[in-house]
Design an enzyme around this catalytic site. Structure first.
Site, mmCIF file in Angstrom:
data_model
loop_
_atom_site.group_PDB
_atom_site.id
_atom_site.type_symbol
_atom_site.label_atom_id
_atom_site.label_comp_id
_atom_site.label_asym_id
_atom_site.label_seq_id
_atom_site.Cartn_x
_atom_site.Cartn_y
_atom_site.Cartn_z
ATOM 1 N N ARG A 261 -61.779 117.460 -7.523
ATOM 2 C CA ARG A 261 -61.529 118.874 -7.258
ATOM 3 C C ARG A 261 -62.421 119.355 -6.115
ATOM 4 O O ARG A 261 -63.616 119.041 -6.080
ATOM 5 C CB ARG A 261 -61.780 119.712 -8.514
ATOM 6 C CG ARG A 261 -60.847 119.325 -9.659
ATOM 7 C CD ARG A 261 -61.047 120.164 -10.895
ATOM 8 N NE ARG A 261 -60.222 119.656 -11.996
ATOM 9 C CZ ARG A 261 -60.207 120.156 -13.219
ATOM 10 N NH1 ARG A 261 -60.985 121.183 -13.512
ATOM 11 N NH2 ARG A 261 -59.436 119.633 -14.153
ATOM 12 N N ARG A 276 -70.440 120.858 -12.289
ATOM 13 C CA ARG A 276 -69.293 121.144 -11.429
ATOM 14 C C ARG A 276 -69.322 120.197 -10.224
ATOM 15 O O ARG A 276 -69.939 120.496 -9.196
ATOM 16 C CB ARG A 276 -69.321 122.600 -10.973
ATOM 17 C CG ARG A 276 -67.981 123.116 -10.441
ATOM 18 C CD ARG A 276 -68.094 124.570 -10.002
ATOM 19 N NE ARG A 276 -68.419 125.462 -11.088
ATOM 20 C CZ ARG A 276 -67.520 126.012 -11.898
ATOM 21 N NH1 ARG A 276 -66.234 125.740 -11.755
ATOM 22 N NH2 ARG A 276 -67.883 126.828 -12.870
ATOM 23 N N GLU A 348 -67.938 125.754 -21.035
ATOM 24 C CA GLU A 348 -66.639 125.103 -21.257
ATOM 25 C C GLU A 348 -66.745 123.585 -21.161
ATOM 26 O O GLU A 348 -67.355 123.041 -20.240
ATOM 27 C CB GLU A 348 -65.629 125.597 -20.217
ATOM 28 C CG GLU A 348 -64.264 124.945 -20.343
ATOM 29 C CD GLU A 348 -63.410 125.107 -19.091
ATOM 30 O OE1 GLU A 348 -62.486 124.286 -18.911
ATOM 31 O OE2 GLU A 348 -63.677 126.034 -18.301
ATOM 32 N N SER A 351 -60.265 122.611 -22.186
ATOM 33 C CA SER A 351 -59.226 123.640 -22.263
ATOM 34 C C SER A 351 -57.997 123.002 -22.878
ATOM 35 O O SER A 351 -57.547 121.950 -22.404
ATOM 36 C CB SER A 351 -58.884 124.187 -20.875
ATOM 37 O OG SER A 351 -59.898 125.033 -20.395
ATOM 38 N N ARG A 390 -69.584 116.527 -18.778
ATOM 39 C CA ARG A 390 -70.125 117.705 -19.469
ATOM 40 C C ARG A 390 -70.567 117.359 -20.892
ATOM 41 O O ARG A 390 -71.489 117.977 -21.418
ATOM 42 C CB ARG A 390 -69.097 118.829 -19.471
ATOM 43 C CG ARG A 390 -68.841 119.391 -18.080
ATOM 44 C CD ARG A 390 -68.094 120.703 -18.101
ATOM 45 N NE ARG A 390 -67.907 121.213 -16.742
ATOM 46 C CZ ARG A 390 -67.553 122.462 -16.448
ATOM 47 N NH1 ARG A 390 -67.339 123.331 -17.425
ATOM 48 N NH2 ARG A 390 -67.416 122.847 -15.201
#
Length: 425
Positions: A261, A276, A348, A351, A390
């Protein structure tokens, strides 16, 4: 993508959904173009019908030996006009399609209305954050102290927002992925796939990453290829343009892949460590289900992702995303957030979303009942099960000790050769 018939018949409902999502799609432009398209089609059909009728009359006149010149003259320029109208209709169709592709999914009625993440609704908390008799370090300091993370060399060979894991760090990453895969395959019944991590534009479009989110992706230069942002993209599109049998549903796949990403919209956020990154590893869960079962299956999927954290004994909470924070393709999303003691907050880690038939319509994924005449669109779901990096962050922070060591969660020890504690080099 929404059904054009639904949009045409329910413009007010779509407009209301767009307002809830804070979307800037112009329904006024869509309605004007749709009306123009209908007028163009009506004119073309009328001209074609008239041309066919005159052709019959000309043939009949010639059969009778009558003069047909007046009839032929009456249709002078009709073919050119029809061609021009067809071209104009095609241009309007293309713009209508662009607008339809930009309309996000309709939020499910249970999704809370809100403007931002501040309006997300907490569903439950599981586990109690631990207490420390020392000031807990963040995962970067813990990992550097253990000698398992090298961000400087990662920056040298790639740039910012990349990492190099080594020794016990690499082993821990691998152990987490293997543990997650074994759990989902052996206990939750998923079938593992190893898909390509480079896909074409059609595939990216099928799950909704394109055209809207191009700036968040990495594109290979001078090609039609993109690096995947998540395994959701190739795994969902495994069945693009196919009709499954109803007996195959629910169809469940899991995949462990690197994800890429650009993080274009996150400048300055989480620049330190593993939170991130431009490249990270993730175990993804993808489901193809009957429409009437999809929300029950979403609850099931979310619970399966939660099981990873329960087995690792990591505190977490589940929240329902509000309309203003909901992803473009999703009708409903649960975020799972794990407790990070150094930040004193939940972050987070997964999801889990139900896209209903939004992705299936774009990708052409249908199913058919045995003996049935027609087919219908499947509902697609996916969720992280989990983001591996994470999860490592959570393990390092929650299991750290005052001397800089980190206790290995019991569930991971079989995957770490029985190792119980990571100690500073």
């Amino acid at each position: 993508m929404l059904d054009i018939r639904f949009v045409r018949k329910n413009p007010d409902a779509v407009r209301e959904a767009l307002a809830k999502r804070r979307s800037k799609v112009d329904m006024g432009e869509y309605e004007a173009l749709d009306a123009e398209r209908r007028a163009l089609i009506a004119e073309v059909e009328e001209l074609k019908a008239r041309r066919n009728q005159v052709s019959k009359e000309v043939a009949e006149a010639k059969r009778k030996g009558e003069d047909a010149s007046a009839l032929i003259a009456s249709m002078g320029g009709a073919s050119e006009r029809i061609k021009a109208l067809d071209e104009e209709t095609a241009a309007v169709d293309a713009r209508v399609q662009d607008i339809l592709m930009a309309i996000p999914n309709i939020p499910h009625e249970s999704v809370p209305v809100g403007a931002s993440e501040e309006d997300n609704r907490e569903v439950r908390r599981v586990g109690t954050p631990g207490t420390f008799d020392f000031a807990p370090k963040d995962h970067v300091d813990v990992a550097v102290g253990l000698g398992i993370l090298d961000t400087e060399r990662a920056a040298k060979i790639a740039g910012a927002r990349f990492s190099v894991l080594k020794g016990a760090g690499a082993a821990l990453e691998r152990a987490l992925a293997a543990f997650m895969l074994d759990l989902h395959i052996r206990e939750h019944g998923y079938v593992e796939v190893i898909p390509p991590v480079i896909v074409n534009t059609k595939t990216m479009t099928g799950t909704g990453q394109l055209p809207k989110f191009a700036e968040d992706l990495f594109k290979l230069a001078n090609s039609d290829y993109w690096l995947i942002p998540t395994a959701e993209v190739p795994v969902t599109n495994l069945y693009a343009d196919e009709t499954l049998s109803a007996e195959q549903l629910p169809l469940n796949h899991c995949a462990f892949t690197p994800c890429f990403r650009s993080e274009a919209g996150s400048y300055g956020k989480d620049t330190r460590g593993l939170i991130r990154l431009h490249q990270f590893n993730k175990v993804e869960l993808v489901r193809f289900v009957r429409p009437e079962e999809s929300y029950d299956r979403l609850e099931e999927l979310t619970g399966q992702a939660e099981t990873v954290l329960k087995r690792l004994d990591l505190p977490y909470r589940v929240i329902t995303l509000c309309t203003g924070d909901l992803g473009f393709s999703a009708a409903k999303t649960y975020d799972i957030e794990v407790w990070l003691p150094a930040q004193n907050t939940y972050r987070e880690i997964s999801s889990c979303s139900n896209f209903e038939d939004f992705q299936a319509r774009r990708a052409g994924i249908r199913f058919k009942e045995k003996g049935g005449k027609g087919s219908q669109l499947v509902h697609t779901l996916n969720g992280s099960g989990l983001a591996v990096g994470r999860t490592m962050v959570a393990v390092l922070e929650n299991y750290q000790q005052a001397d800089g060591s980190v206790v290995v969660p019991e569930a991971l020890r079989p995957y770490m050769g029985g190792l119980e504690v990571l100690r500073p080099a």
